[in-house]
Design a protein around this motif. Structure first.
Motif, short mmCIF file in Angstrom:
data_model
loop_
_atom_site.label_atom_id
_atom_site.label_comp_id
_atom_site.label_asym_id
_atom_site.label_seq_id
_atom_site.Cartn_x
_atom_site.Cartn_y
_atom_site.Cartn_z
N LEU A 56 0.82 -1.21 0.00
CA LEU A 56 0.00 0.00 0.00
C LEU A 56 0.85 1.26 0.00
O LEU A 56 0.35 2.37 -0.16
CB LEU A 56 -0.92 0.01 1.23
N LYS A 76 1.95 0.73 -10.07
CA LYS A 76 0.62 0.75 -9.44
C LYS A 76 -0.22 -0.44 -9.87
O LYS A 76 -0.86 -1.09 -9.05
CB LYS A 76 -0.11 2.03 -9.82
N GLN A 77 -0.24 -0.70 -11.18
CA GLN A 77 -1.14 -1.76 -11.68
C GLN A 77 -0.66 -3.13 -11.26
O GLN A 77 -1.47 -3.99 -10.86
CB GLN A 77 -1.23 -1.68 -13.22
N ARG A 83 -2.01 -7.57 -4.92
CA ARG A 83 -2.94 -7.48 -3.78
C ARG A 83 -4.20 -8.26 -4.07
O ARG A 83 -4.76 -8.97 -3.22
CB ARG A 83 -3.28 -6.02 -3.48
N LEU A 112 -13.95 -7.62 -8.25
CA LEU A 112 -12.76 -6.98 -8.85
C LEU A 112 -11.95 -8.00 -9.65
O LEU A 112 -11.30 -7.66 -10.63
CB LEU A 112 -11.88 -6.37 -7.76
N ILE B 302 -10.66 0.64 -1.69
CA ILE B 302 -10.92 -0.13 -2.91
C ILE B 302 -9.62 -0.44 -3.64
O ILE B 302 -9.41 -1.56 -4.13
CB ILE B 302 -11.91 0.64 -3.81
N ILE B 303 -8.72 0.54 -3.69
CA ILE B 303 -7.43 0.30 -4.34
C ILE B 303 -6.59 -0.66 -3.50
O ILE B 303 -5.91 -1.53 -4.04
CB ILE B 303 -6.69 1.64 -4.56
N SER B 304 -6.69 -0.53 -2.18
CA SER B 304 -5.98 -1.47 -1.31
C SER B 304 -6.43 -2.89 -1.57
O SER B 304 -5.62 -3.83 -1.53
CB SER B 304 -6.26 -1.15 0.16
N ALA B 307 -8.16 -3.10 -6.61
CA ALA B 307 -8.75 -2.53 -7.82
C ALA B 307 -7.67 -1.84 -8.65
O ALA B 307 -6.83 -1.12 -8.12
CB ALA B 307 -9.83 -1.52 -7.45
N LYS B 308 -7.72 -2.10 -9.96
CA LYS B 308 -6.76 -1.44 -10.86
C LYS B 308 -7.27 -0.02 -11.14
O LYS B 308 -8.44 0.30 -10.94
CB LYS B 308 -6.67 -2.20 -12.17
N GLY B 309 -6.35 0.80 -11.65
CA GLY B 309 -6.69 2.19 -11.97
C GLY B 309 -7.89 2.29 -12.88
O GLY B 309 -8.81 3.09 -12.64
N GLN B 311 -10.29 0.22 -13.29
CA GLN B 311 -11.52 -0.20 -12.62
C GLN B 311 -12.08 0.96 -11.78
O GLN B 311 -13.29 1.18 -11.74
CB GLN B 311 -11.28 -1.40 -11.72
N MET B 315 -15.58 3.02 -12.23
CA MET B 315 -16.61 3.22 -11.20
C MET B 315 -17.11 4.66 -11.20
O MET B 315 -18.30 4.93 -11.16
CB MET B 315 -16.04 2.91 -9.81
N ALA B 397 -8.31 7.31 -9.41
CA ALA B 397 -7.46 6.19 -9.80
C ALA B 397 -6.03 6.38 -9.32
O ALA B 397 -5.29 5.40 -9.15
CB ALA B 397 -7.49 6.04 -11.32
N ASN B 398 -5.63 7.63 -9.12
CA ASN B 398 -4.25 7.90 -8.73
C ASN B 398 -4.06 8.08 -7.23
O ASN B 398 -2.99 8.51 -6.79
CB ASN B 398 -3.74 9.15 -9.48
N ILE B 399 -5.10 7.77 -6.48
CA ILE B 399 -5.00 7.89 -5.03
C ILE B 399 -3.94 6.92 -4.50
O ILE B 399 -3.87 5.78 -4.93
CB ILE B 399 -6.37 7.61 -4.40
N GLU B 400 -3.12 7.41 -3.56
CA GLU B 400 -2.19 6.52 -2.85
C GLU B 400 -2.96 5.91 -1.68
O GLU B 400 -3.40 6.64 -0.79
CB GLU B 400 -0.99 7.32 -2.33
N PRO B 401 -3.12 4.61 -1.66
CA PRO B 401 -4.06 4.01 -0.70
C PRO B 401 -3.70 4.28 0.76
O PRO B 401 -4.58 4.61 1.55
CB PRO B 401 -4.00 2.51 -1.02
#
Lengths: 232, 409
Positions: A56, A76-77, A83, A112, B302-304, B307-309, B311, B315, B397-401
């Motif tokens: 994270l 990132k991807q 994860r 997901l 959600i990213i944690s 979820a990919k960017g 996705q 949303m 999408a670019n949020i740092e989790p």
């Protein structure tokens, strides 16, 4: 077999002019099937360590290997893909999606992953059953107690069949009895299904039940213990 | 994800409803305007073709003719025969116009006097709509004339009075006297002041024996500009059959000004509607942006979870799309209902028939809409959704989790 290998991990936060060394060189190995706690006082770096091994956040230096693959330098991807396929998360504040039901929350990671609706609902329901939350499957988070929400969060992590579940202070917001019940469910998952759990915690209730404690203070591992855990 | 997006929309009910209604209003405005412009264009087309035909046949080069006779069809009978064979479905009308001076006892006026055939359908319609007093002048009547009401007033003549016509430079008698036998009433005051009709034999006797200024082909079943495409083959066939001595013109050549105006109508309205969609899009952007900001922690989770960017972008975009499509559906429902009501005809309150006719517009509008116009409005709504979501979706999408979960902790 080692699941995680962490080598000389360091993390420094820059807040304006202030630099904070959250981790100062942590070395750690976690094996499959462990029920391990990273324990320490507030500000010791335990959550930071959990976030880093969960992908994270990025370390300032050091290496993290998951199943032999280095994950600290992933984009990132790729990080998201790791994860999604390998890790499960349980957070202190439950972090359920408020507009989804318990079943839909439990199925969220599967959605997901692109699993079909029928299959993911079946798996999610099975996970909820394991946590004895199946009768509440149609309730939304605001209709559940804290303990029930946390059990749904564990079911969410469990439903996707991860290699390891990372839980950040999972019992912190729960009362004594509820916390004990949650620990009981997680212990059962570890013993019966071999799910690896890594906790970041300072809750003595949880520490009584783990079979390994990694003590951390001021960003450094200061010791390890292998207590005799209490029966769940 | 659709269920998640739909439920997320209603987390801030009031804000979402305002944006939704804004989109609905713009879609409603767009399809009403498309419908109005389409109806106006078709009404102007119908007015033109009713008056002068869907197709006209002239002597080649008639517009540049230096004198009266060089612009005439002198082989009218032959041309009529070719037209009857090549375009048998058309109602054919021969017309002769001559520049003349009309004079009553006291006043005179320079204008163009005309005479023509009167096929039954056209005659019946003309009498019903335009003959205000007296009788209809046609056939072998060589002494009667019908005048527009305002022309009769200008000449100071009434039914039964004599009118003297002087047509110099023509090939007939060049001068004649007629008795006013009919008074005509037109919605368009510009048409009424210049309306002077005698029978075709009378004007041929006056100005050009056996000749015509033009042949008009009328297709009463063709009501719209789109339907006019169906008679394009007739135009081509007539041009080929009649050869280079004649000019065959469709409505666009008959009235190039109208064609230019009509050409501009729809693009103008499309651009106007696009501007309104952009404005509505700013409101949708605000809604989506605020909604995303308020859920930064949730997106972090959600990213944690993996979820990919794309996705996450999906949303946010889906929420925007659902909002705009729901608004579009509401706007369409109201708009199409209004168009259905207006398809039976409506009049603009406060506008007289004469005022509208002087602007070349009909007094009664019959609303209609083409499927492509509905699709265009919905398409704009979809584009609005995508563009409004672009910024917030990228932000999410670019949020740092890890940082996001500290955001509201």
């Amino acid at each position: 077999m080692s699941l995680y290998e962490v080598k000389d991990l360091k993390k420094t936060y820059q807040l304006g002019d202030v630099k904070t060394d959250a981790l100062r060189g942590v070395n750690l190995t976690i094996n499959e099937g462990e029920f391990t706690a990273i324990a320490g006082p507030s500000g010791s770096g335990k959550s930071t360590l959990l976030h880093l091994i969960g992908g994270l956040d990025k370390p300032s230096s050091g290496e993290i290997y998951l199943n032999g693959k280095r994950i600290d330098q992933l984009g990132k991807q790729e990080g998201a893909a790791v994860r999604l396929s390998t890790l499960g998360f349980v957070f202190q504040a439950y972090n359920l999606i408020p507009v989804l039901t318990a079943l839909e929350n439990a199925a969220f990671v599967l959605e997901l992953q692109g699993i079909s609706k029928k299959e993911r609902e079946a798996k999610a329901l099975s996970a909820l059953k394991t946590l004895e939350m199946d009768e509440f499957k149609d309730r939304r988070p605001n209709q559940l107690s804290g303990g029930q929400q946390q059990r749904v969060a564990v079911a969410r992590a469990l439903a996707a069949n991860p290699k390891v579940i990372l839980a950040d202070e999972p019992t912190a917001n729960l009362d004594s009895e509820t916390g004990q019940r949650l620990i009981h469910y997680m212990k059962k998952l570890n013993q019966e299904q071999g799910v690896t759990f890594v906790f970041s915690t300072h809750d003595p209730r949880l520490l009584e039940h783990v079979n390994r404690i990694v003590r951390i203070e001021d960003g450094r591992v200061i010791g390890e213990e292998h207590p005799q855990p209490l029966a769940a | 994800m659709i269920a998640l997006a739909w439920r997320n929309l209603w987390r801030q009910r009031r804000r979402s409803l305002i944006s939704l209604f804004a989109v609905a209003l713009v879609v409603l405005f767009a399809i009403l305007m498309y419908s109005m412009m389409g109806s106006m264009s078709n009404a102007m087309y119908q007015d033109l073709t009713k008056e002068v035909g869907n197709i006209q046949i002239h002597k080649a080069g008639y517009r540049d003719a230096q004198d009266f006779s060089s612009g005439l069809l002198t082989n009218a009978a032959q041309v009529r025969e070719t037209v009857a064979q090549t375009a048998p479905n058309a109602i054919v009308l021969g017309s002769l116009q001559a520049p003349a001076l009309l004079a009553g006892e006291v006043r005179s006026r320079g204008m163009v006097i005309q005479g023509q055939d009167w096929p039954d359908a056209i005659k019946a319609d003309f009498i019903a709509n335009n003959l205000a007093e007296g009788k209809f002048v046609e056939g072998d009547n060589l002494t009667g004339i019908m005048l527009g009401k305002s022309l009769a007033t200008a000449l100071d003549v009434n039914l039964g009075d004599d009118v003297y016509v002087y047509a110099p430079g023509t090939e007939g008698y060049g001068a004649a006297a007629y008795t006013v036998e009919g008074i005509l009433d037109f919605d368009d005051p510009n048409r009424e002041i210049y309306a002077a009709y005698v029978s075709l034999p009378a004007i041929q006797e006056l100005a050009a024996p056996d000749a015509l200024s033009r042949l008009e082909l009328h297709y009463p079943e063709i009501k719209t500009i789109e339907e006019d495409e169906l008679i394009a083959p007739d135009v081509a066939a007539l041009s080929a059959a009649l050869g280079s001595d004649t000019e065959v013109e469709a409505w666009q050549q008959i009235d190039p000004n109208l064609a230019s105006i009509v050409k501009v109508f729809m693009p103008m309205v499309v651009v106007e509607s696009l501007i309104f969609f952009i404005l509505a899009g700013l409101l949708v952007l605000n809604t989506v942006y605020l909604s995303t900001l308020e859920r930064i922690r949730e997106f972090g989770v959600i990213i944690s979870l993996g979820a990919k960017g794309r996705q996450v972008m999906g949303m946010v975009t889906l929420e925007s799309l659902l909002m705009c499509l729901t608004g579009a559906a509401l706007g369409l429902a109201i708009g199409l209902s209004l168009i259905a009501l207006g398809s039976n005809g409506f009049q603009f309150p406060g506008y007289s028939e004469e005022m509208l006719a002087s602007m070349g517009m009909p007094s009664v509008f019959y609303l209609s809409i083409e499927p492509w116009q509905v699709l265009l409005a919905v398409g704009f709504a979809v584009l609005t959704a995508f563009f409004a979501a672009l910024g917030p979706a990228r932000m999410a999408a670019n949020i740092e989790p890890a940082e996001a979960m500290r955001y509201t902790a």
